[in-house]
Motif scaffolding. Structure first.
Motif, PDB file in Angstrom:
ATOM      1  N   PRO A 223       0.821  -1.228   0.000  1.00  0.00           N
ATOM      2  CA  PRO A 223       0.000   0.000   0.000  1.00  0.00           C
ATOM      3  C   PRO A 223       0.851   1.274   0.000  1.00  0.00           C
ATOM      4  CG  PRO A 223      -0.100  -1.094   2.144  1.00  0.00           C
ATOM      5  CD  PRO A 223       0.560  -2.054   1.208  1.00  0.00           C
ATOM      6  N   ILE A 224       2.008   1.227   0.679  1.00  0.00           N
ATOM      7  CA  ILE A 224       2.895   2.395   0.684  1.00  0.00           C
ATOM      8  C   ILE A 224       3.470   2.617  -0.706  1.00  0.00           C
ATOM      9  CG2 ILE A 224       5.046   3.339   1.613  1.00  0.00           C
ATOM     10  CD1 ILE A 224       4.466   1.897   4.224  1.00  0.00           C
ATOM     11  N   ALA A 225       3.820   1.508  -1.386  1.00  0.00           N
ATOM     12  CA  ALA A 225       4.370   1.612  -2.740  1.00  0.00           C
ATOM     13  C   ALA A 225       3.360   2.258  -3.687  1.00  0.00           C
ATOM     14  CB  ALA A 225       4.768   0.230  -3.250  1.00  0.00           C
ATOM     15  N   GLU A 226       2.076   1.948  -3.515  1.00  0.00           N
ATOM     16  CA  GLU A 226       1.040   2.555  -4.357  1.00  0.00           C
ATOM     17  C   GLU A 226       0.998   4.069  -4.167  1.00  0.00           C
ATOM     18  OE1 GLU A 226      -2.735   0.754  -3.760  1.00  0.00           O
ATOM     19  OE2 GLU A 226      -2.043  -1.283  -4.226  1.00  0.00           O
ATOM     20  N   ALA A 227       1.175   4.518  -2.924  1.00  0.00           N
ATOM     21  CA  ALA A 227       1.181   5.952  -2.643  1.00  0.00           C
ATOM     22  C   ALA A 227       2.417   6.612  -3.240  1.00  0.00           C
ATOM     23  CB  ALA A 227       1.128   6.197  -1.141  1.00  0.00           C
ATOM     24  N   ILE A 228       3.553   5.923  -3.194  1.00  0.00           N
ATOM     25  CA  ILE A 228       4.802   6.470  -3.727  1.00  0.00           C
ATOM     26  C   ILE A 228       4.709   6.655  -5.236  1.00  0.00           C
ATOM     27  CG2 ILE A 228       7.240   5.930  -4.133  1.00  0.00           C
ATOM     28  CD1 ILE A 228       7.275   4.622  -1.346  1.00  0.00           C
ATOM     29  N   VAL A 229       4.095   5.722  -5.926  1.00  0.00           N
ATOM     30  CA  VAL A 229       3.962   5.798  -7.383  1.00  0.00           C
ATOM     31  C   VAL A 229       3.171   7.036  -7.796  1.00  0.00           C
ATOM     32  CG1 VAL A 229       2.882   4.690  -9.377  1.00  0.00           C
ATOM     33  CG2 VAL A 229       4.224   3.326  -7.768  1.00  0.00           C
ATOM     34  N   ARG A 230       2.249   7.459  -6.966  1.00  0.00           N
ATOM     35  CA  ARG A 230       1.398   8.604  -7.309  1.00  0.00           C
ATOM     36  C   ARG A 230       2.064   9.956  -7.051  1.00  0.00           C
ATOM     37  NH1 ARG A 230      -2.535   5.323  -4.631  1.00  0.00           N
ATOM     38  NH2 ARG A 230      -2.337   6.634  -2.775  1.00  0.00           N
ATOM     39  N   LEU A 231       3.243   9.956  -6.435  1.00  0.00           N
ATOM     40  CA  LEU A 231       3.896  11.221  -6.094  1.00  0.00           C
ATOM     41  C   LEU A 231       4.384  11.948  -7.353  1.00  0.00           C
ATOM     42  CD1 LEU A 231       6.147  10.251  -3.034  1.00  0.00           C
ATOM     43  CD2 LEU A 231       3.998  11.516  -2.986  1.00  0.00           C
ATOM     44  N   PRO A 232       4.284  13.284  -7.366  1.00  0.00           N
ATOM     45  CA  PRO A 232       4.901  14.046  -8.461  1.00  0.00           C
ATOM     46  C   PRO A 232       6.410  13.815  -8.463  1.00  0.00           C
ATOM     47  CG  PRO A 232       3.424  15.428  -7.158  1.00  0.00           C
ATOM     48  CD  PRO A 232       3.566  14.139  -6.417  1.00  0.00           C
ATOM     49  N   GLU A 233       7.039  14.027  -9.615  1.00  0.00           N
ATOM     50  CA  GLU A 233       8.473  13.733  -9.764  1.00  0.00           C
ATOM     51  C   GLU A 233       9.320  14.491  -8.753  1.00  0.00           C
ATOM     52  OE1 GLU A 233      11.616  14.863 -13.121  1.00  0.00           O
ATOM     53  OE2 GLU A 233      10.226  13.315 -13.799  1.00  0.00           O
ATOM     54  N   ASP A 234       9.038  15.765  -8.540  1.00  0.00           N
ATOM     55  CA  ASP A 234       9.835  16.565  -7.611  1.00  0.00           C
ATOM     56  C   ASP A 234       9.763  16.020  -6.193  1.00  0.00           C
ATOM     57  OD1 ASP A 234      10.649  18.235  -9.596  1.00  0.00           O
ATOM     58  OD2 ASP A 234       9.327  19.902  -9.082  1.00  0.00           O
ATOM     59  N   LEU A 235       8.570  15.636  -5.753  1.00  0.00           N
ATOM     60  CA  LEU A 235       8.426  15.109  -4.398  1.00  0.00           C
ATOM     61  C   LEU A 235       9.074  13.735  -4.267  1.00  0.00           C
ATOM     62  CD1 LEU A 235       4.840  16.131  -3.190  1.00  0.00           C
ATOM     63  CD2 LEU A 235       7.035  17.227  -2.777  1.00  0.00           C
ATOM     64  N   ALA A 236       9.004  12.936  -5.319  1.00  0.00           N
ATOM     65  CA  ALA A 236       9.663  11.624  -5.281  1.00  0.00           C
ATOM     66  C   ALA A 236      11.176  11.804  -5.143  1.00  0.00           C
ATOM     67  CB  ALA A 236       9.339  10.839  -6.547  1.00  0.00           C
ATOM     68  N   HIS A 237      11.740  12.759  -5.887  1.00  0.00           N
ATOM     69  CA  HIS A 237      13.178  13.047  -5.797  1.00  0.00           C
ATOM     70  C   HIS A 237      13.532  13.517  -4.391  1.00  0.00           C
ATOM     71  CE1 HIS A 237      16.883  15.224  -7.705  1.00  0.00           C
ATOM     72  NE2 HIS A 237      17.215  14.345  -6.792  1.00  0.00           N
ATOM     73  N   SER A 238      12.701  14.380  -3.817  1.00  0.00           N
ATOM     74  CA  SER A 238      12.945  14.872  -2.464  1.00  0.00           C
ATOM     75  C   SER A 238      12.900  13.734  -1.455  1.00  0.00           C
ATOM     76  CB  SER A 238      11.900  15.934  -2.093  1.00  0.00           C
ATOM     77  OG  SER A 238      11.967  17.036  -2.965  1.00  0.00           O
ATOM     78  N   LEU A 239      11.943  12.838  -1.622  1.00  0.00           N
ATOM     79  CA  LEU A 239      11.822  11.698  -0.709  1.00  0.00           C
ATOM     80  C   LEU A 239      13.028  10.788  -0.825  1.00  0.00           C
ATOM     81  CD1 LEU A 239      10.132  10.140   1.326  1.00  0.00           C
ATOM     82  CD2 LEU A 239       8.922   9.061  -0.574  1.00  0.00           C
ATOM     83  N   LEU A 240      13.537  10.582  -2.052  1.00  0.00           N
ATOM     84  CA  LEU A 240      14.727   9.752  -2.230  1.00  0.00           C
ATOM     85  C   LEU A 240      15.930  10.370  -1.524  1.00  0.00           C
ATOM     86  CD1 LEU A 240      16.228   7.373  -3.538  1.00  0.00           C
ATOM     87  CD2 LEU A 240      16.545   8.794  -5.576  1.00  0.00           C
ATOM     88  N   ARG A 241      16.134  11.681  -1.688  1.00  0.00           N
ATOM     89  CA  ARG A 241      17.263  12.345  -1.037  1.00  0.00           C
ATOM     90  C   ARG A 241      17.166  12.230   0.484  1.00  0.00           C
ATOM     91  NH1 ARG A 241      17.063  16.836  -5.048  1.00  0.00           N
ATOM     92  NH2 ARG A 241      15.789  17.993  -3.562  1.00  0.00           N
TER      93      ARG A 241
END
Length: 474
Positions: A223-241
């Protein structure tokens, strides 16, 4: 409704007293032997702000108004006729509010996102360190973490530029109007003072809280992975950092590091190539600075996400990144026209005549060169501009393609609000047509060059341009 009527009545009464107040102030200045001409803004302009404020302020709650000390100073400065000081107070209130939002949202997440230099990041630990952060870094970091929207960022970037060049922040002779101040007050209230993070940003906040406070297992991942897939690119990059920054902290609690192991691959998979190369460069920075523990943890993280291929091949990439970060800081700081040339020369020293640089820094290299070359609304550093032009002349199709795709980047789009930046961007696109070799790249450049200049900041919304972009490989 009653309070709004009373507020409007008060503004009408205040407007009636302005003439007497201005006469008294001018008389007092003359008594002291000080200049009186062009010191206070004309009464008509002051009335425009005063008469509009009753319609703007209700957008704030009573609690928000009670704590907005700098808005009181903004209002007083408008009444007196010191518009340059009023703009400075408005910006101070906006920055104060953004800092408070950062603390309430997630301070470590913000620092990991906003501060890309690993050495500098180590100097930012708690709330008090926010005061050491440049305003432009704070605003950009709030956009990248979702605390403010892309539209809000573009408005604030414009107001910040005006504050730097037309407020009492330093000597100037720019004339501000009452409607400008009223509009900027409304923007700051609408996009910052009266607005809280929402949507995808709240999802990130919840996820980070779970990582820090819960004990996750494999069954929690889908379920967490499903939420991560929906993130905008900028927020996904921020979360990775942030995940990488937390994981590589030797002091991190073992349970938190284990939680990150469960989710790291899911975050990695939704991020862009530039974001992945950025993580590889951070490993190289740890190694170059002798941070053995962090370098080992960084390699462990890259192993978990199958990302060892993104490790830097040599130290030149790290040197270029360092030079780019320094140049961007100067470009967005005070006296940028004076401070940019030596840093532009430093960057030039790392770029060979062929223009070949490590692929993992190419995206950042093209973006920062573009920002510096098109400048801000006040122009370009004359001492650095020949260096920017020389480096751009070395671009090959891959880098020109990256420039074309930057038209959809929010920071570049924000610059393209300004006529001078629009003109310089189109001139650059037209100049690169002869430099490019691939027909699709040439077509995209011609489209940029011929697009209506005043709408260039919205070129990314053009369906025709989106179709062309699909044929241009980055």
């Amino acid at each position: 409704m009653t309070s709004e009527i009373q507020l409007q009545a008060s503004s009408v009464e205040l407007a009636k007293t302005l003439d007497s107040l201005s006469t008294s102030l001018s008389t007092y200045l003359g008594y002291l032997g000080l200049p009186t001409d062009s010191v206070l803004v004309e009464l008509d302009e002051r009335r425009k702000v005063i008469n509009n404020m009753p319609y703007i302020m209700p957008a704030l709650t009573e609690g928000q108004r009670n704590s907005a000390m700098y808005i009181s100073k903004f209002s007083a400065a408008c009444v007196v006729g010191l518009f340059d000081a009023a703009l400075n107070y408005l910006w101070d209130e906006t920055i104060r509010n953004l800092r408070l939002k950062v603390v309430q949202f997630d301070l470590d997440y913000f620092y990991d996102t906003a501060i890309t230099d690993a050495n500098q990041r180590s100097r930012f630990r708690d709330e008090s360190d926010l005061e050491k952060l440049d305003d432009w870094v704070l605003v950009r970091g709030c956009r990248e973490t979702g605390i403010i929207s892309d539209i809000g960022y573009r408005h604030l970037d414009y107001i910040r530029d005006m504050r730097n060049h037309a407020s009492a922040a330093h000597p100037n002779h720019n004339e501000l109007t009452g409607l400008q101040l009223a509009s900027w007050l409304e923007t700051c209230i609408k996009e910052v003072l009266g607005k809280e993070p929402e949507g995808a940003a709240i999802e990130v906040k919840r996820l980070l809280r779970s990582v820090r406070e819960e004990i996750l297992s494999g069954t929690d991942v889908p379920p967490i992975a499903e939420a991560i897939v929906r993130l905008p690119e900028d927020l996904a990059h921020s979360l990775l950092r942030t995940a990488f920054g937390m994981y590589t902290d030797p002091r991190l609690d073992a349970n938190i590091r284990n939680n990150i192991r469960f989710l790291a691959y899911e975050v990695w998979e939704v991020c862009s190539e530039d974001a992945k190369y950025d993580i590889g460069l951070r490993h190289g920075s740890f190694s170059a600075n002798g941070e053995v523990s962090r370098a080992n943890l960084a390699r462990d993280f890259l192993t978990i996400v199958n990302g060892l291929a993104y490790l830097p091949g040599n130290t030149i990439a790290i040197e270029i990144i360092s030079a780019l970060d320094a140049l961007l800081a100067a470009h967005n700081g005070w006296n940028n026209f004076y401070n940019e040339p030596p840093l532009a020369r430093l960057l030039q020293s790392f770029v060979p005549a062929s223009g070949n640089i490590p692929g993992n820094v190419s995206g950042k290299y093209v973006k920062i060169l573009t920002m510096c070359h098109i400048g801000n609304c006040y122009g370009v550093s004359s001492g650095a501009e020949p260096i920017y032009s020389m480096l751009i002349n070395r671009w090959q199709d891959s880098q020109i393609s990256q420039f074309i795709n930057l038209t959809r980047d929010s920071e570049i789009a924000s610059r393209l609000q300004f006529p001078s930046c629009q003109t310089r961007c189109q001139r650059l696109a037209s100049r690169l047509v002869d430099q490019a070799t691939h027909p699709n790249v040439k077509l995209a450049l011609e489209f940029i060059g011929n697009f209506p200049t005043e709408k260039l900041d919205r070129i990314g919304n053009s369906s025709r341009f989106q179709t062309i972009l699909k044929t241009v490989k980055r």
